[in-house]
Design a protein around this motif. Structure first.
Motif, PDB file in Angstrom:
ATOM      1  N   LYS A 183      26.582 -72.019  33.082  1.00 11.71           N
ATOM      2  CA  LYS A 183      25.367 -72.338  33.836  1.00 11.71           C
ATOM      3  C   LYS A 183      25.360 -73.776  34.349  1.00 11.71           C
ATOM      4  CE  LYS A 183      23.504 -68.316  32.681  1.00 11.71           C
ATOM      5  NZ  LYS A 183      23.233 -67.249  33.679  1.00 11.71           N
ATOM      6  N   LEU A 184      26.438 -74.514  34.083  1.00 12.73           N
ATOM      7  CA  LEU A 184      26.469 -75.938  34.404  1.00 12.73           C
ATOM      8  C   LEU A 184      27.510 -76.228  35.484  1.00 12.73           C
ATOM      9  CD1 LEU A 184      26.390 -77.351  30.758  1.00 12.73           C
ATOM     10  CD2 LEU A 184      24.448 -76.749  32.221  1.00 12.73           C
ATOM     11  N   ASP A 185      27.311 -77.361  36.190  1.00  8.32           N
ATOM     12  CA  ASP A 185      28.290 -77.777  37.192  1.00  8.32           C
ATOM     13  C   ASP A 185      29.357 -78.663  36.547  1.00  8.32           C
ATOM     14  OD1 ASP A 185      27.140 -80.291  36.837  1.00  8.32           O
ATOM     15  OD2 ASP A 185      25.905 -80.153  38.651  1.00  8.32           O
ATOM     16  N   ASP A 186      30.202 -79.286  37.368  1.00  7.31           N
ATOM     17  CA  ASP A 186      31.297 -80.109  36.848  1.00  7.31           C
ATOM     18  C   ASP A 186      30.813 -81.359  36.136  1.00  7.31           C
ATOM     19  OD1 ASP A 186      33.110 -78.299  37.821  1.00  7.31           O
ATOM     20  OD2 ASP A 186      33.511 -79.408  39.684  1.00  7.31           O
ATOM     21  N   ASN A 187      29.557 -81.742  36.380  1.00  7.59           N
ATOM     22  CA  ASN A 187      28.985 -82.914  35.711  1.00  7.59           C
ATOM     23  C   ASN A 187      28.108 -82.522  34.532  1.00  7.59           C
ATOM     24  OD1 ASN A 187      30.112 -84.853  37.528  1.00  7.59           O
ATOM     25  ND2 ASN A 187      28.546 -84.290  39.038  1.00  7.59           N
TER      26      ASN A 187
END
Length: 275
Positions: A183-187
């Motif tokens: 559910k998260l992006d690369d950051n």
């Protein structure tokens, strides 16, 4: 000096000044790998090498004006403490490791900068050292960072902890990121643009982190005596399991009460002290 809240920083050099003779600590390689502090000092007249985590934010080495979180093993810091550890071993100088570590740096950037190779160098160095090494767990002792910085598997002559020590495989925030990684992006930020979904994921991550932090228990269980040379001999260790999240092994030594055993257990809403 050590804040109760592990999220708050402190100046580790102030701590070092209170551990060494006359508060005199000779820091070396201060300009490189600033997330780590290394140097030599006398303790009761004997020369000792110190390796400590700097938990305060430090400048990014390749991005002027950008700061990085402290208490993490980055590439330059790993190279620095590896070189210092080898130098102490060659010189016959005992080493004291002061841990307040959240783990190794992770992510694409870390891998591209060769973190794995530097980490392997540190592990090899500590595996082959022959000088006495002592490890003190100040607050956090998490993940592979705990092991690499002369954790229990490297058989330090002594491992001690403070009442604030949190020893576990990972921190609560790290567990939440791992659990909700899809559910998260690369950051490691929530990728959804839906306000309701974002709020739901944010609350779930907070609950996961809070539960993990609550189950990072303090276990004290040990027995010790002095051998015929007056050296501290730890002759009892016990593996204690808390919840499904973590298993910890802690040594406790007390020169004043060599036969005392104390186990502190904190789980959910129950607290039991057994002496």
């Amino acid at each position: 000096i050590l804040p109760d809240d592990h999220r708050h920083g402190y100046e580790v050099r102030e701590l070092l000044a209170r551990l060494v003779d006359d508060g005199l600590f000779c820091e070396v390689m201060a300009e490189r790998g600033t997330e780590m502090v290394v140097g030599v000092a006398r303790v009761r007249g004997l020369w000792v090498g110190f390796i400590a985590n700097n938990v305060l934010p430090t400048p990014h080495p390749e991005r002027p004006g950008e700061m990085r979180a402290g208490g993490i093993l980055y590439r330059d810091g790993i190279a620095k403490i590896s070189a210092f550890s080898r130098a102490c071993n060659e010189d016959g100088t005992p080493i004291v490791w002061l841990q307040d570590i959240a783990g190794f740096d992770i992510g694409v950037e870390a891998e591209c900068r060769g973190l794995l190779g530097y980490g392997s160098s540190l592990i090899y160095t500590n595996s082959t050292n022959s000088v006495p090494m002592a490890t003190i767990l100040l607050r956090k002792a998490s993940g592979a960072g705990y092991y690499a910085m002369a954790g229990l598997p490297y058989e330090p002559v002594l491992q001690l902890s403070t009442p604030l020590t949190r020893l576990a495989v990972m921190e609560g925030r790290t567990l939440a990121i791992a659990a909700f990684n899809t559910k998260l992006d690369d950051n490691f930020e929530i990728a959804s643009d839906n306000p309701a979904e974002r709020a739901e994921i944010q609350q779930a991550m907070a609950d996961t982190a809070a539960k993990k932090d609550w189950t990072m228990l303090v276990f004290i269980n040990g027995h010790n005596s002095l051998d015929k040379y007056g050296a501290l001999n730890i002759n009892q260790m016990e593996t204690v399991g808390s919840t499904a999240n973590i298993n910890v092994v802690v040594q406790w030594a007390s020169l004043k009460a060599p036969t005392t055993k104390r186990l502190l257990v904190k789980k959910d809403s129950d607290i039991a002290n057994v002496t």
